[in-house]
Scaffold this motif. Sequence first.
Motif, PDB file in Angstrom:
ATOM      1  N   ILE A  17      38.782  -0.051  35.324  1.00 50.65           N
ATOM      2  CA  ILE A  17      37.374  -0.666  36.945  1.00 50.65           C
ATOM      3  C   ILE A  17      36.625  -1.657  36.301  1.00 50.65           C
ATOM      4  O   ILE A  17      36.665  -2.622  37.011  1.00 50.65           O
ATOM      5  N   GLY A  18      36.848  -1.369  34.951  1.00 49.27           N
ATOM      6  CA  GLY A  18      35.104  -1.668  34.484  1.00 49.27           C
ATOM      7  C   GLY A  18      35.289  -3.748  33.757  1.00 49.27           C
ATOM      8  O   GLY A  18      34.913  -4.543  33.456  1.00 49.27           O
ATOM      9  N   ALA A  19      36.958  -3.885  33.304  1.00 50.04           N
ATOM     10  CA  ALA A  19      37.539  -4.769  33.344  1.00 50.04           C
ATOM     11  C   ALA A  19      37.479  -5.201  34.359  1.00 50.04           C
ATOM     12  O   ALA A  19      36.885  -7.057  34.683  1.00 50.04           O
ATOM     13  N   LEU A  65      45.378  -8.573  34.808  1.00 44.83           N
ATOM     14  CA  LEU A  65      46.035  -8.576  33.421  1.00 44.83           C
ATOM     15  C   LEU A  65      45.697  -6.770  33.644  1.00 44.83           C
ATOM     16  O   LEU A  65      46.041  -5.844  33.428  1.00 44.83           O
ATOM     17  N   ALA A  66      44.371  -6.612  33.667  1.00 46.72           N
ATOM     18  CA  ALA A  66      43.519  -5.731  34.102  1.00 46.72           C
ATOM     19  C   ALA A  66      44.471  -4.106  34.556  1.00 46.72           C
ATOM     20  O   ALA A  66      45.006  -3.156  33.657  1.00 46.72           O
ATOM     21  N   THR A 119      38.961 -15.361  33.686  1.00 47.53           N
ATOM     22  CA  THR A 119      38.255 -13.586  34.641  1.00 47.53           C
ATOM     23  C   THR A 119      38.968 -13.500  35.651  1.00 47.53           C
ATOM     24  O   THR A 119      39.806 -12.629  35.559  1.00 47.53           O
ATOM     25  N   THR A 120      39.732 -14.126  35.597  1.00 46.67           N
ATOM     26  CA  THR A 120      40.978 -14.335  36.726  1.00 46.67           C
ATOM     27  C   THR A 120      42.033 -14.067  36.642  1.00 46.67           C
ATOM     28  O   THR A 120      43.077 -12.651  36.998  1.00 46.67           O
ATOM     29  N   TRP A 121      42.788 -14.034  34.954  1.00 45.61           N
ATOM     30  CA  TRP A 121      43.740 -13.952  34.531  1.00 45.61           C
ATOM     31  C   TRP A 121      43.291 -12.096  34.212  1.00 45.61           C
ATOM     32  O   TRP A 121      44.379 -11.351  34.103  1.00 45.61           O
ATOM     33  N   SER A 134      46.839  -1.159  32.478  1.00 45.76           N
ATOM     34  CA  SER A 134      46.282   0.512  32.949  1.00 45.76           C
ATOM     35  C   SER A 134      47.596   0.184  33.324  1.00 45.76           C
ATOM     36  O   SER A 134      48.017   2.013  32.724  1.00 45.76           O
ATOM     37  N   GLY A 135      47.579   0.189  34.559  1.00 50.32           N
ATOM     38  CA  GLY A 135      48.795   0.758  35.117  1.00 50.32           C
ATOM     39  C   GLY A 135      50.016   1.649  34.191  1.00 50.32           C
ATOM     40  O   GLY A 135      50.822   2.373  34.415  1.00 50.32           O
ATOM     41  N   LEU A 136      50.880   0.481  33.211  1.00 52.87           N
ATOM     42  CA  LEU A 136      51.949   0.813  32.557  1.00 52.87           C
ATOM     43  C   LEU A 136      51.499   1.771  31.627  1.00 52.87           C
ATOM     44  O   LEU A 136      52.036   2.789  30.822  1.00 52.87           O
ATOM     45  N   LEU A 137      49.779   1.511  30.640  1.00 52.94           N
ATOM     46  CA  LEU A 137      49.434   2.749  29.970  1.00 52.94           C
ATOM     47  C   LEU A 137      49.509   4.250  30.243  1.00 52.94           C
ATOM     48  O   LEU A 137      49.678   4.995  30.035  1.00 52.94           O
TER      49      LEU A 137
END
Length: 112
Positions: free
Chosen positions: A95-97, A56-57, A50-52, A61-64
């Motif tokens: 946001i969900g992740a 990473l999320a 969950t920390t990772w 998401s920013g890259l996408l």
Amino acid sequence: MDGKGHIRQIVVNTCAAYWLLLVAPSAFASGDIKGSKLVTGTEKLIGDVTTWLMILAPIVSGLLIIYFSIRRSAADEMDTKKWNNRIIVAVVSCIGAVLGSATLNIIIGYYK
């Protein structure tokens, strides 16, 4: 054996199995389950994942979103709507992740 003999044998075997289950000795663990390696390892694994995921999320998401924005700028009117929808999906998924990971971290924190 006739038909009644088979039925009688099935009933006897079923009753014997049921009786053995009732009187079978139960095995209890000598230590508590909270201190077992399985539970502590699972807590650590969920905490690390969950920390990772919270780290990473937003990065992924920013890259996408950057990629989708570049593709949207080169698209025609019809494709622009698709790229806009993909950007919205990327934001909502991020946001969900993050919220899901934070919630799971909070829940796991109560068991420590």
